[in-house]
Structure formats: C-alpha cells, structure tokens
Motif scaffolding. Structure first.
Motif, short mmCIF file in Angstrom:
data_model
loop_
_atom_site.label_atom_id
_atom_site.label_comp_id
_atom_site.label_asym_id
_atom_site.label_seq_id
_atom_site.Cartn_x
_atom_site.Cartn_y
_atom_site.Cartn_z
N LYS A 94 1.88 -5.02 7.00
CA LYS A 94 2.39 -5.92 5.97
C LYS A 94 1.88 -5.54 4.59
CE LYS A 94 -1.35 -9.31 6.59
NZ LYS A 94 -1.68 -10.70 6.93
N ASN A 95 0.70 -4.91 4.51
CA ASN A 95 0.16 -4.53 3.22
C ASN A 95 0.87 -3.34 2.60
OD1 ASN A 95 -1.81 -6.53 2.96
ND2 ASN A 95 -3.24 -5.41 4.25
N ILE A 96 1.49 -2.51 3.44
CA ILE A 96 2.29 -1.42 2.89
C ILE A 96 3.45 -1.99 2.08
CG2 ILE A 96 3.79 0.52 3.50
CD1 ILE A 96 2.01 0.99 5.93
N VAL A 97 4.06 -3.04 2.59
CA VAL A 97 5.18 -3.69 1.90
C VAL A 97 4.69 -4.38 0.63
CG1 VAL A 97 7.00 -5.42 2.11
CG2 VAL A 97 6.38 -4.01 4.09
N ALA A 98 3.50 -4.97 0.69
CA ALA A 98 2.99 -5.75 -0.45
C ALA A 98 2.28 -4.89 -1.49
CB ALA A 98 2.02 -6.82 0.06
#
Length: 285
Positions: A94-98
């Motif tokens: 999810k942090n790749i997206v954020a």
C-alpha cells in the motif's frame, strides 16, 4: 559546467564482462568500471558540477566528451541517483501507491518528476521511495540504454543493515562536496536516512546534534562512522571525537585502484561512498 576532479585507471584487463556504474547527483557525477570476474573496480572518474545545472543535456554531453570511461563498452550498466527527494517507508504494498502523495507533502507537488522506489532489507521490509526530475531520467536513458536504476540510499542502507543492524545505536555520515547523508540506528532499528546541505563544520554538528535530540539520545552514547569528503585532521573530526562515543572512518579495500588513490595523495575513505555502489549487486536478492 562539469569538471573532472579525479581519474584513476588500472591496466586494462582482458575480461569481457565489465559493468559500468554511474552516480548522478546535484553537484557531482561519478562513473567507474567494475570487472565482474574479479569484482574489482578498474577505473574511476569523478566530475564536479560547478553549480546546480539548469541544462542537464549540456552536463551529459560534456561528461561524455571528457570521460575516458564512457568511451568503453560495458556489458551492463547500473545507475544510481543521489538527490534529496527521497523518503523511507515500511515495505507494504500500500505504501508504493501512497509514496507519491507522501513525497509531494514533503517536497511539494511536481509534474516534472518520475516516481521510483527500491525495496530494502530482508523480506523487503523497507521501501525507499524517491523521485527524479523527468528530464534527467530521460537523458540517462538516452546516454545509458538498458540500465538498472537505484537511489544511493539503497546500497548505503543495505551495507549498514548488514554490518550494524545488531548495534544498539549507530550514526553514519556520508560526505559529498555540498551535502551529506545521515543515517541513524537506535534500539537496533533503522530510524532515519536523510540528506542535508552544509557549508561549515557548525552546519554538520547542528544536523547531528538535532537528530540525536529528536530521538532523545545522548551524543556520547552514539558511535559514528564517516566516509566521503571528510578531513580526518580537521576541526570537525576533533569536535566529533569530543562529543560522540567514537568516530571511525569507513575505508575501502579496492585492490589495485586503492594504490592509485594512495599515490595521488587521497585517503581511501574519500571514495568509499562511490566504490560501495559497485558492491551493491552482492546484496540484491
């Protein structure tokens, strides 16, 4: 705009499998050739950029013209960016997206940058998200086709985690001509990696002491390791030795090229940050 500061060259070997390693930063441009059969660096050049370039096309062109290394054929190319617009995050998907939103909050919105990231550590538990000016990335692709790209934080952090993850406290300083990278481990956990501009010894001390204060640490409890453009006989070294637990130099062991460096009168720790880029493949999973 780009001036060659140093160039070290060993006798050209008969090896056919050679790797070109390039680092591009706001104030410097380094390139080296690694013999992948011996794992030794056979040539190294460092260019100083006179000021923050406005026309990166001119920088790439000038360096190509004056570099001996870039005239040679290499079977693979590894490129590292050394710009401050980067941040460390937990490695969840999810942090790749954020990541882009987080970088925009830190460094401002931009339509002129590319988002990149490196996964770091065992089981990819950390994510280094960074952005690079699109014009630089496009020029790099034109001059260095089929290259593999990373941020300099990736090899730096892999090296530190490999050697110091079990340390209770540890601070790393990696000096360049106009900026430094500071890494902090506390309670056996990686807490911080960040780039800081500096002009004087007082600037460096401020960043170090402020970092220690943010994590409620006493400087006298922190061992410090230093590499890059750091004068071991200078005032800053003396001040660090007074304030921090220990101060050690991270010196390279780089085969024949080390002799060339010594003959030129440079201490080996000056070029450790660059030469360790050539070792990064040993830690890639």
């Amino acid at each position: 705009m780009a001036r060659k500061i140093v160039g070290f060259y060993c006798e050209d070997s008969a090896a056919t499998d050679k790797q070109l390693v390039v680092e591009i930063g706001r104030h410097q441009f380094a390139c080296m050739i690694k013999n992948t059969e011996t794992d030794e660096v056979e040539a190294f050049e460092l260019f100083q950029l006179d000021e923050t370039p406005q026309e990166w096309n001119d920088v790439f062109y000038e360096i190509r013209q004056y570099s001996t290394i870039l005239q040679q054929f290499c079977s693979s190319i590894r490129l590292f960016y050394n710009f401050e617009e980067a941040m460390l995050m937990p490695g969840e998907q999810k942090n790749i997206v954020a990541a882009e939103d987080h970088l925009s909050l830190l460094y401002g919105e931009s339509e002129w940058h590319e988002l990149k990231y490196d996964k770091i550590g065992t089981k990819d538990q950390l994510l280094n998200a960074y952005r690079i000016q699109r014009s630089i990335h496009e020029l790099a692709g034109r001059y260095f086709p089929s290259h593999e790209v990373h941020h300099v934080y990736a090899p730096l952090l892999e090296d530190i985690l490999l050697r110091h993850r079990q340390d209770g406290k540890f601070m790393k300083l990696q000096f360049y001509s106009h900026h430094l990278v500071l890494v902090l481990i506390n309670d056996q956990q990686l807490q911080l990696v960040q780039s800081f501009e500096y002009q004087t010894a007082e600037d460096v001390l401020y960043h170090m002491l402020n970092t220690a204060q943010q994590f409620a640490l006493s400087p006298s409890s922190i061992p410090v390791e230093v590499s890059g453009f750091f004068d071991r006989d200078g005032e800053l070294h003396q001040r660090l030795a007074q304030l921090f637990q220990t101060v050690q130099l991270d010196e390279i062991v780089a085969g024949d090229i080390l002799q060339k460096i010594a003959e030129a009168g440079y201490p080996s720790h000056y070029f450790t940050p660059f030469f360790k880029l050539a070792d990064y493949e040993d830690h890639i999973r």
